[in-house]
Design a protein around this motif. Structure first.
Motif, mmCIF file in Angstrom:
data_model
loop_
_atom_site.group_PDB
_atom_site.id
_atom_site.type_symbol
_atom_site.label_atom_id
_atom_site.label_comp_id
_atom_site.label_asym_id
_atom_site.label_seq_id
_atom_site.Cartn_x
_atom_site.Cartn_y
_atom_site.Cartn_z
ATOM 1 N N ARG A 149 0.807 -1.215 0.000
ATOM 2 C CA ARG A 149 0.000 0.000 0.000
ATOM 3 C C ARG A 149 0.844 1.269 0.000
ATOM 4 O O ARG A 149 0.302 2.371 -0.001
ATOM 5 C CB ARG A 149 -0.950 -0.032 1.184
ATOM 6 C CG ARG A 149 -2.067 -1.039 0.951
ATOM 7 C CD ARG A 149 -2.898 -1.248 2.178
ATOM 8 N NE ARG A 149 -4.103 -2.004 1.899
ATOM 9 C CZ ARG A 149 -4.149 -3.318 1.732
ATOM 10 N NH1 ARG A 149 -3.052 -4.026 1.792
ATOM 11 N NH2 ARG A 149 -5.287 -3.922 1.496
ATOM 12 N N GLU B 44 -0.027 3.775 -2.600
ATOM 13 C CA GLU B 44 -1.292 4.495 -2.483
ATOM 14 C C GLU B 44 -1.284 5.569 -1.400
ATOM 15 O O GLU B 44 -2.016 6.551 -1.497
ATOM 16 C CB GLU B 44 -2.420 3.513 -2.155
ATOM 17 C CG GLU B 44 -2.583 2.386 -3.147
ATOM 18 C CD GLU B 44 -3.450 1.284 -2.575
ATOM 19 O OE1 GLU B 44 -4.584 1.581 -2.140
ATOM 20 O OE2 GLU B 44 -2.985 0.127 -2.541
ATOM 21 N N TYR B 45 -0.489 5.343 -0.344
ATOM 22 C CA TYR B 45 -0.497 6.233 0.808
ATOM 23 C C TYR B 45 0.919 6.694 1.127
ATOM 24 O O TYR B 45 1.891 6.032 0.777
ATOM 25 C CB TYR B 45 -1.075 5.515 2.045
ATOM 26 C CG TYR B 45 -2.457 4.977 1.816
ATOM 27 C CD1 TYR B 45 -3.574 5.811 1.856
ATOM 28 C CD2 TYR B 45 -2.656 3.630 1.525
ATOM 29 C CE1 TYR B 45 -4.844 5.326 1.622
ATOM 30 C CE2 TYR B 45 -3.928 3.128 1.293
ATOM 31 C CZ TYR B 45 -5.019 3.973 1.344
ATOM 32 O OH TYR B 45 -6.271 3.493 1.105
ATOM 33 N N LYS C 142 -8.543 -3.731 5.902
ATOM 34 C CA LYS C 142 -9.691 -2.815 5.895
ATOM 35 C C LYS C 142 -9.256 -1.360 5.694
ATOM 36 O O LYS C 142 -10.056 -0.438 5.840
ATOM 37 C CB LYS C 142 -10.454 -2.948 7.210
ATOM 38 C CG LYS C 142 -11.041 -4.324 7.440
ATOM 39 C CD LYS C 142 -11.899 -4.332 8.679
ATOM 40 C CE LYS C 142 -12.576 -5.629 8.995
ATOM 41 N NZ LYS C 142 -12.286 -6.814 8.307
ATOM 42 N N GLU D 146 -8.542 0.588 3.134
ATOM 43 C CA GLU D 146 -9.256 1.408 2.145
ATOM 44 C C GLU D 146 -10.605 1.857 2.686
ATOM 45 O O GLU D 146 -10.983 3.022 2.549
ATOM 46 C CB GLU D 146 -9.432 0.648 0.823
ATOM 47 C CG GLU D 146 -8.160 0.497 0.028
ATOM 48 C CD GLU D 146 -7.182 -0.551 0.565
ATOM 49 O OE1 GLU D 146 -7.572 -1.415 1.392
ATOM 50 O OE2 GLU D 146 -6.000 -0.482 0.183
ATOM 51 N N ASP D 147 -11.343 0.943 3.338
ATOM 52 C CA ASP D 147 -12.645 1.302 3.912
ATOM 53 C C ASP D 147 -12.485 2.339 5.017
ATOM 54 O O ASP D 147 -13.276 3.278 5.116
ATOM 55 C CB ASP D 147 -13.341 0.057 4.480
ATOM 56 C CG ASP D 147 -13.764 -0.922 3.391
ATOM 57 O OD1 ASP D 147 -13.897 -0.493 2.223
ATOM 58 O OD2 ASP D 147 -13.943 -2.109 3.707
ATOM 59 N N VAL E 156 -10.041 4.564 5.412
ATOM 60 C CA VAL E 156 -9.657 5.852 4.824
ATOM 61 C C VAL E 156 -10.862 6.498 4.132
ATOM 62 O O VAL E 156 -11.116 7.695 4.305
ATOM 63 C CB VAL E 156 -8.472 5.691 3.847
ATOM 64 C CG1 VAL E 156 -8.251 6.955 3.036
ATOM 65 C CG2 VAL E 156 -7.220 5.314 4.625
ATOM 66 N N ASN E 157 -11.631 5.707 3.368
ATOM 67 C CA ASN E 157 -12.815 6.259 2.696
ATOM 68 C C ASN E 157 -13.803 6.803 3.707
ATOM 69 O O ASN E 157 -14.385 7.875 3.509
ATOM 70 C CB ASN E 157 -13.488 5.200 1.820
ATOM 71 C CG ASN E 157 -12.686 4.914 0.551
ATOM 72 O OD1 ASN E 157 -11.920 5.761 0.106
ATOM 73 N ND2 ASN E 157 -12.868 3.728 0.012
ATOM 74 N N ASN E 158 -14.004 6.082 4.794
ATOM 75 C CA ASN E 158 -14.926 6.521 5.845
ATOM 76 C C ASN E 158 -14.431 7.826 6.475
ATOM 77 O O ASN E 158 -15.220 8.739 6.737
ATOM 78 C CB ASN E 158 -15.079 5.428 6.891
ATOM 79 C CG ASN E 158 -16.228 5.694 7.834
ATOM 80 O OD1 ASN E 158 -17.259 6.242 7.427
ATOM 81 N ND2 ASN E 158 -16.057 5.339 9.090
ATOM 82 N N ASN F 13 -12.512 10.086 5.040
ATOM 83 C CA ASN F 13 -12.614 11.164 4.048
ATOM 84 C C ASN F 13 -14.060 11.643 3.874
ATOM 85 O O ASN F 13 -14.278 12.762 3.425
ATOM 86 C CB ASN F 13 -12.054 10.701 2.700
ATOM 87 C CG ASN F 13 -10.544 10.615 2.721
ATOM 88 O OD1 ASN F 13 -9.881 11.262 3.529
ATOM 89 N ND2 ASN F 13 -9.997 9.788 1.857
ATOM 90 N N ASN F 14 -15.026 10.784 4.196
ATOM 91 C CA ASN F 14 -16.434 11.149 4.031
ATOM 92 C C ASN F 14 -17.005 11.843 5.258
ATOM 93 O O ASN F 14 -18.172 12.194 5.264
ATOM 94 C CB ASN F 14 -17.261 9.914 3.678
ATOM 95 C CG ASN F 14 -16.947 9.400 2.289
ATOM 96 O OD1 ASN F 14 -16.560 10.190 1.414
ATOM 97 N ND2 ASN F 14 -17.071 8.107 2.084
ATOM 98 N N HIS F 15 -16.200 12.023 6.294
ATOM 99 C CA HIS F 15 -16.688 12.683 7.512
ATOM 100 C C HIS F 15 -16.014 13.997 7.739
ATOM 101 O O HIS F 15 -15.020 14.339 7.331
ATOM 102 C CB HIS F 15 -16.503 11.773 8.737
ATOM 103 C CG HIS F 15 -17.501 10.678 8.766
ATOM 104 N ND1 HIS F 15 -17.191 9.410 8.359
ATOM 105 C CD2 HIS F 15 -18.800 10.648 9.128
ATOM 106 C CE1 HIS F 15 -18.272 8.641 8.478
ATOM 107 N NE2 HIS F 15 -19.263 9.369 8.943
#
Length: 151
Positions: A29, A32-33, A140, A142-143, A145-147, A149-151
């Motif tokens: 990863r 990606e990061y 987990k 990606e999930d 990080v996505n979570n 970023n959505n908050h």
């Protein structure tokens, strides 16, 4: 995204026994990061290799009985500085460590027994709003990080 990572998980030979604990899943990863590797024990002035340490209450004690609590606190504070300097909202830390463990740590008996609790660095990062996960949660990432970023 900048993420604090226990250096040992990236293969850096900074564990108490002078080895690394490369997580292939984490290494994959890196494309990606942006990982910022840290070793709180080294940042606190401890040598590598060093005797194993475990948390006993609020203290961190080496296997020979020496109290290294202050070194662990100093390393945690330096890790927090780096996390803040690089605006890290997430840390991936070595599980069960007296410094990096989050949720579960060794019980202080040096017998491999696990108890609920946090390592010194994990606790300080968490208290300062940085999400801490262990290496078993890398699948987990990606999930998570996505979570975030959505908050």
């Amino acid at each position: 995204m900048n993420i604090i990572v226990s250096g040992c998980l990236l293969g850096i030979c900074c564990r108490y026994n002078g080895t690394g604990k490369l997580s292939e899943e984490l290494a994959e990863r890196m494309k990606e990061y942006h990982f910022i590797p840290v070793c709180p024990e080294q940042l606190g002035g401890l040598t590598t290799p060093r005797l194993p340490a475990e948390k006993i209450g609020d203290k961190v004690i080496l296997k020979d009985g020496r109290d290294v609590t202050e070194e662990f606190i100093q390393g945690a504070k330096e890790t927090l500085k780096l996390a803040q300097m690089y605006d890290c909202k997430l840390a991936i830390l070595k599980e069960r460590s007296p410094s990096c463990g989050y949720g579960k740590i060794y019980d202080g008996s040096f017998t491999g027994q696990i108890i609920d609790g946090n390592g010194v660095t994990a606790e300080i990062l968490s208290e300062n709003g940085i999400m801490v996960i262990g290496e078993s949660k890398i699948n987990k990432l990606e999930d998570i990080v996505n979570n975030m970023n959505n908050h």
